[in-house]
Design a protein around this motif. Structure first.
Motif, PDB file in Angstrom:
ATOM      1  N   THR A   1      72.320  -6.401  15.260  1.00 30.42           N
ATOM      2  CA  THR A   1      72.459  -6.104  13.837  1.00 30.42           C
ATOM      3  C   THR A   1      71.898  -4.719  13.522  1.00 30.42           C
ATOM      4  O   THR A   1      72.499  -3.951  12.761  1.00 30.42           O
ATOM      5  CB  THR A   1      71.752  -7.185  12.997  1.00 30.42           C
ATOM      6  N   ALA A   2      70.777  -4.371  14.129  1.00 27.29           N
ATOM      7  CA  ALA A   2      70.183  -3.042  13.910  1.00 27.29           C
ATOM      8  C   ALA A   2      71.108  -1.942  14.430  1.00 27.29           C
ATOM      9  O   ALA A   2      71.267  -0.900  13.774  1.00 27.29           O
ATOM     10  CB  ALA A   2      68.824  -2.963  14.590  1.00 27.29           C
TER      11      ALA A   2
ATOM     12  N   LEU B   1      74.416  -2.142  14.725  1.00 27.45           N
ATOM     13  CA  LEU B   1      75.553  -2.058  13.806  1.00 27.45           C
ATOM     14  C   LEU B   1      75.169  -1.321  12.525  1.00 27.45           C
ATOM     15  O   LEU B   1      75.939  -0.506  12.008  1.00 27.45           O
ATOM     16  CB  LEU B   1      76.084  -3.461  13.482  1.00 27.45           C
ATOM     17  N   ALA B   2      73.969  -1.561  12.028  1.00 25.48           N
ATOM     18  CA  ALA B   2      73.500  -0.859  10.825  1.00 25.48           C
ATOM     19  C   ALA B   2      73.350   0.633  11.090  1.00 25.48           C
ATOM     20  O   ALA B   2      73.705   1.463  10.235  1.00 25.48           O
ATOM     21  CB  ALA B   2      72.178  -1.458  10.351  1.00 25.48           C
ATOM     22  N   ALA B   3      72.851   0.996  12.258  1.00 28.27           N
ATOM     23  CA  ALA B   3      72.718   2.416  12.604  1.00 28.27           C
ATOM     24  C   ALA B   3      74.087   3.074  12.721  1.00 28.27           C
ATOM     25  O   ALA B   3      74.296   4.203  12.237  1.00 28.27           O
ATOM     26  CB  ALA B   3      71.943   2.565  13.917  1.00 28.27           C
ATOM     27  N   ILE B   4      75.031   2.382  13.356  1.00 24.21           N
ATOM     28  CA  ILE B   4      76.392   2.908  13.474  1.00 24.21           C
ATOM     29  C   ILE B   4      77.001   3.098  12.088  1.00 24.21           C
ATOM     30  O   ILE B   4      77.596   4.135  11.785  1.00 24.21           O
ATOM     31  CB  ILE B   4      77.264   1.963  14.339  1.00 24.21           C
ATOM     32  N   ALA B   5      76.818   2.106  11.234  1.00 19.74           N
ATOM     33  CA  ALA B   5      77.371   2.181   9.880  1.00 19.74           C
ATOM     34  C   ALA B   5      76.749   3.322   9.088  1.00 19.74           C
ATOM     35  O   ALA B   5      77.453   4.055   8.382  1.00 19.74           O
ATOM     36  CB  ALA B   5      77.127   0.858   9.158  1.00 19.74           C
ATOM     37  N   SER B   6      75.456   3.500   9.212  1.00 18.27           N
ATOM     38  CA  SER B   6      74.782   4.586   8.489  1.00 18.27           C
ATOM     39  C   SER B   6      75.282   5.947   8.960  1.00 18.27           C
ATOM     40  O   SER B   6      75.548   6.843   8.155  1.00 18.27           O
ATOM     41  CB  SER B   6      73.268   4.483   8.676  1.00 18.27           C
ATOM     42  N   GLY B   7      75.412   6.096  10.275  1.00 15.41           N
ATOM     43  CA  GLY B   7      75.936   7.355  10.809  1.00 15.41           C
ATOM     44  C   GLY B   7      77.359   7.611  10.366  1.00 15.41           C
ATOM     45  O   GLY B   7      77.719   8.733   9.992  1.00 15.41           O
ATOM     46  N   ALA B   8      78.173   6.579  10.375  1.00 11.34           N
ATOM     47  CA  ALA B   8      79.568   6.723   9.952  1.00 11.34           C
ATOM     48  C   ALA B   8      79.644   7.088   8.474  1.00 11.34           C
ATOM     49  O   ALA B   8      80.437   7.939   8.076  1.00 11.34           O
ATOM     50  CB  ALA B   8      80.341   5.435  10.213  1.00 11.34           C
TER      51      ALA B   8
END
Length: 127
Positions: free
Chosen positions: A13-14, A16-23
């Motif tokens: 989950t962390a 995925l959250a990092a990927i989402a924030s970067g995107a």
């Protein structure tokens, strides 16, 4: 640990959250995010296959692009007619690209994707 529990672990989950924030950051800054951020990180960090990473990125981009377009629209930066003239014909490209992706070996997809990213980086550096 069951597969479902593993898929929703805190580490996953962390990531995925990092990927989402970067995107989201890249989308707001540069108008990109799915192909250049989400897909490579899903493949490298979470061991997605190329096809699954691409499909997951495309689904996520629906949300990212809608919010980014609304935010840019609030600043008066969106040319709606131009967006429609680019977006509507692109649907044919999406259909053709999806059809082709299902028929090309995943290793070739990864290679072509890397070539596009490197080519884009070189072009940006030379400007």
């Amino acid at each position: 640990m069951t597969r479902a529990a593993h898929e929703w672990s805190s580490g996953r989950t962390a990531r995925l959250a990092a990927i989402a924030s970067g995107a989201g950051l890249f989308s707001g800054l540069f108008g990109v995010g799915g192909g250049t951020v989400i897909v490579p990180l899903l493949v490298l960090w979470l061991a997605y296959g190329e096809r699954q990473a691409t499909a997951t990125s495309l689904a996520a981009i629906v949300f990212i692009a809608a919010f980014a377009a609304a935010a840019q629209g609030a600043y008066g930066n969106v040319r709606v007619l131009d967006a429609a003239l680019v977006g509507l014909p692109a649907i044919a490209g999406v259909l053709a690209g999806t059809w082709l992706q299902q028929r090309v070996p995943t290793r070739l997809i990864a290679l072509l994707f890397a070539v596009v990213l490197v080519g884009s980086a070189i072009e940006l550096l030379l400007q």
